[in-house]
Design a protein around this motif. Structure first.
Motif, PDB file in Angstrom:
ATOM      1  N   GLN A  19       7.934 -87.438  49.249  1.00 22.81           N
ATOM      2  CA  GLN A  19       7.906 -87.029  50.646  1.00 22.81           C
ATOM      3  C   GLN A  19       9.147 -87.520  51.404  1.00 22.81           C
ATOM      4  O   GLN A  19       9.634 -86.844  52.311  1.00 22.81           O
ATOM      5  CB  GLN A  19       6.641 -87.551  51.327  1.00 22.81           C
ATOM      6  N   ASN A  25       7.811 -80.367  52.417  1.00 22.80           N
ATOM      7  CA  ASN A  25       7.204 -79.737  51.248  1.00 22.80           C
ATOM      8  C   ASN A  25       5.686 -79.731  51.421  1.00 22.80           C
ATOM      9  O   ASN A  25       5.035 -80.786  51.375  1.00 22.80           O
ATOM     10  CB  ASN A  25       7.602 -80.499  49.979  1.00 22.80           C
ATOM     11  N   ALA A  26       5.121 -78.539  51.610  1.00 21.69           N
ATOM     12  CA  ALA A  26       3.680 -78.426  51.856  1.00 21.69           C
ATOM     13  C   ALA A  26       2.864 -78.941  50.676  1.00 21.69           C
ATOM     14  O   ALA A  26       1.802 -79.549  50.854  1.00 21.69           O
ATOM     15  CB  ALA A  26       3.316 -76.974  52.148  1.00 21.69           C
ATOM     16  N   GLY A  27       3.350 -78.702  49.462  1.00 27.24           N
ATOM     17  CA  GLY A  27       2.626 -79.140  48.280  1.00 27.24           C
ATOM     18  C   GLY A  27       2.513 -80.648  48.183  1.00 27.24           C
ATOM     19  O   GLY A  27       1.476 -81.183  47.767  1.00 27.24           O
ATOM     20  N   HIS A  29       2.521 -82.719  50.777  1.00 28.34           N
ATOM     21  CA  HIS A  29       1.539 -83.104  51.794  1.00 28.34           C
ATOM     22  C   HIS A  29       0.112 -82.867  51.302  1.00 28.34           C
ATOM     23  O   HIS A  29      -0.777 -83.702  51.528  1.00 28.34           O
ATOM     24  CB  HIS A  29       1.779 -82.313  53.084  1.00 28.34           C
ATOM     25  N   LEU A  30      -0.096 -81.745  50.618  1.00 28.06           N
ATOM     26  CA  LEU A  30      -1.435 -81.435  50.134  1.00 28.06           C
ATOM     27  C   LEU A  30      -1.888 -82.442  49.079  1.00 28.06           C
ATOM     28  O   LEU A  30      -3.022 -82.926  49.111  1.00 28.06           O
ATOM     29  CB  LEU A  30      -1.473 -80.016  49.562  1.00 28.06           C
ATOM     30  N   GLU A  48      -2.566 -85.345  56.653  1.00 27.12           N
ATOM     31  CA  GLU A  48      -1.756 -84.702  55.609  1.00 27.12           C
ATOM     32  C   GLU A  48      -2.213 -83.266  55.360  1.00 27.12           C
ATOM     33  O   GLU A  48      -1.393 -82.382  55.110  1.00 27.12           O
ATOM     34  CB  GLU A  48      -1.808 -85.527  54.322  1.00 27.12           C
ATOM     35  N   SER A  52       0.273 -80.078  55.762  1.00 28.04           N
ATOM     36  CA  SER A  52       0.454 -79.080  54.709  1.00 28.04           C
ATOM     37  C   SER A  52       0.175 -77.680  55.234  1.00 28.04           C
ATOM     38  O   SER A  52       0.951 -76.743  55.002  1.00 28.04           O
ATOM     39  CB  SER A  52      -0.474 -79.390  53.528  1.00 28.04           C
ATOM     40  N   ASP A  56       2.506 -74.364  55.221  1.00 22.36           N
ATOM     41  CA  ASP A  56       2.167 -73.256  54.320  1.00 22.36           C
ATOM     42  C   ASP A  56       0.647 -73.142  54.225  1.00 22.36           C
ATOM     43  O   ASP A  56       0.018 -73.826  53.410  1.00 22.36           O
ATOM     44  CB  ASP A  56       2.763 -73.504  52.932  1.00 22.36           C
ATOM     45  N   ALA A  61      -5.067 -74.816  50.194  1.00 27.57           N
ATOM     46  CA  ALA A  61      -5.050 -75.874  51.200  1.00 27.57           C
ATOM     47  C   ALA A  61      -6.233 -75.754  52.152  1.00 27.57           C
ATOM     48  O   ALA A  61      -6.897 -76.757  52.467  1.00 27.57           O
ATOM     49  CB  ALA A  61      -3.736 -75.846  51.977  1.00 27.57           C
TER      50      ALA A  61
END
Length: 200
Positions: A19, A25-27, A29-30, A48, A52, A56, A61
Motif C-alpha cells: 500500500q 490500488n483497490a485490490g 485495500h480489499l 479499507e 477499495s 473500483d 468488493a
C-alpha cells in the motif's frame, strides 16, 4: 498466499508495504480489509472496504463488504449493501440470496422470501441441480427459516428437507431439520436427523 494460509500478521505486513508503494490500488485495500477483519480490527477493516470500493466498486468488493456487515451482525447495513448491489451486479442471484439471509437474521421473513424468489429468478442454475446444489440448498434453508419465523411449520419442514436433499453432507442442515422436526413433535424423525448431523 499468506492470507489463504491464514498467516494474517505476515499478510498484513506485506500489504502495508504494498500500500505504501501503490496507495490507489483497490485490490490491496480489499485484501487489507479482509485481513484486518480476520484479526479483529473491524473499524480499520470497514475503512479499507470503503477505500477499495471508492477506487473500483467490483462485485467481489461489494459482496465481501456485505459479508463483513453480516459478521458484525449489522444486518440492516448488510441488507442495504446486497439490495443496492443486486440491481447492477453480474451475479445478482448471489446478492439477492444474501439479501434474503440478512432479512432472516433481522427477523423480516416476508422481505426475505421475496429476496429468495428474486435470487431463484436470477439464478443461472435452472435445471442443473448438480452445479447449483450449494446455492439452491442455501435458498431452501433460508426459506425454511423465513417460514418458521412466520409460524408455518409445514412449509419450514418442507424447505429444510429440500435443503438436506440438495446438500446431504452439510451437518448444519441436518441439525436444522432435527430442530424443526422436534418442534413438530416428530421425535423419531428428529433423532434420525440428529444422527446424520453427528455424522453417524
Amino acid at each position: 498466499m499468506l492470507y489463504s494460509l491464514e498467516r494474517y500478521p505476515e499478510a498484513l505486513a506485506h500489504l502495508d508495504r504494498a500500500q505504501y508503494i501503490a496507495q490507489d490500488n483497490a485490490g490491496v485495500h480489499l485484501l487489507r480489509a479482509l485481513v484486518l477483519q480476520q484479526v479483529g480490527r473491524a473499524h480499520e477493516s470497514e475503512a479499507e472496504f470503503r477505500a477499495s470500493l471508492s477506487l473500483d466498486p467490483t462485485d467481489e468488493a461489494w459482496f465481501d463488504f456485505g459479508l463483513f456487515y453480516m459478521a458484525q451482525k449489522r444486518f440492516a447495513e448488510a441488507a442495504e449493501i446486497f439490495r443496492r448491489s443486486a440491481e447492477s451486479s453480474s451475479r445478482p442471484h448471489e446478492m439477492w440470496m444474501m439479501l434474503g439471509q440478512a432479512y432472516v437474521q433481522s427477523r423480516q421473513p416476508q422481505p426475505a422470501l421475496e429476496a429468495f424468489d428474486k435470487a431463484v429468478d436470477a439464478s443461472p442454475f435452472h435445471g442443473d441441480e448438480t452445479l447449483g446444489a450449494s446455492f439452491n440448498s442455501l435458498i431452501a434453508a433460508g426459506r425454511a427459516n423465513a417460514w418458521y419465523q412466520l409460524g408455518d411449520l409445514s412449509q419450514a419442514v418442507s424447505f429444510q428437507e429440500e435443503a438436506v436433499r440438495l446438500a446431504p453432507e452439510d451437518r448444519a442442515l441436518w441439525q436444522g431439520l432435527a430442530d424443526v422436526y422436534e418442534v413438530q413433535g416428530r421425535t423419531t424423525k428428529a433423532a434420525e436427523a440428529r444422527s446424520h448431523a453427528a455424522g453417524q
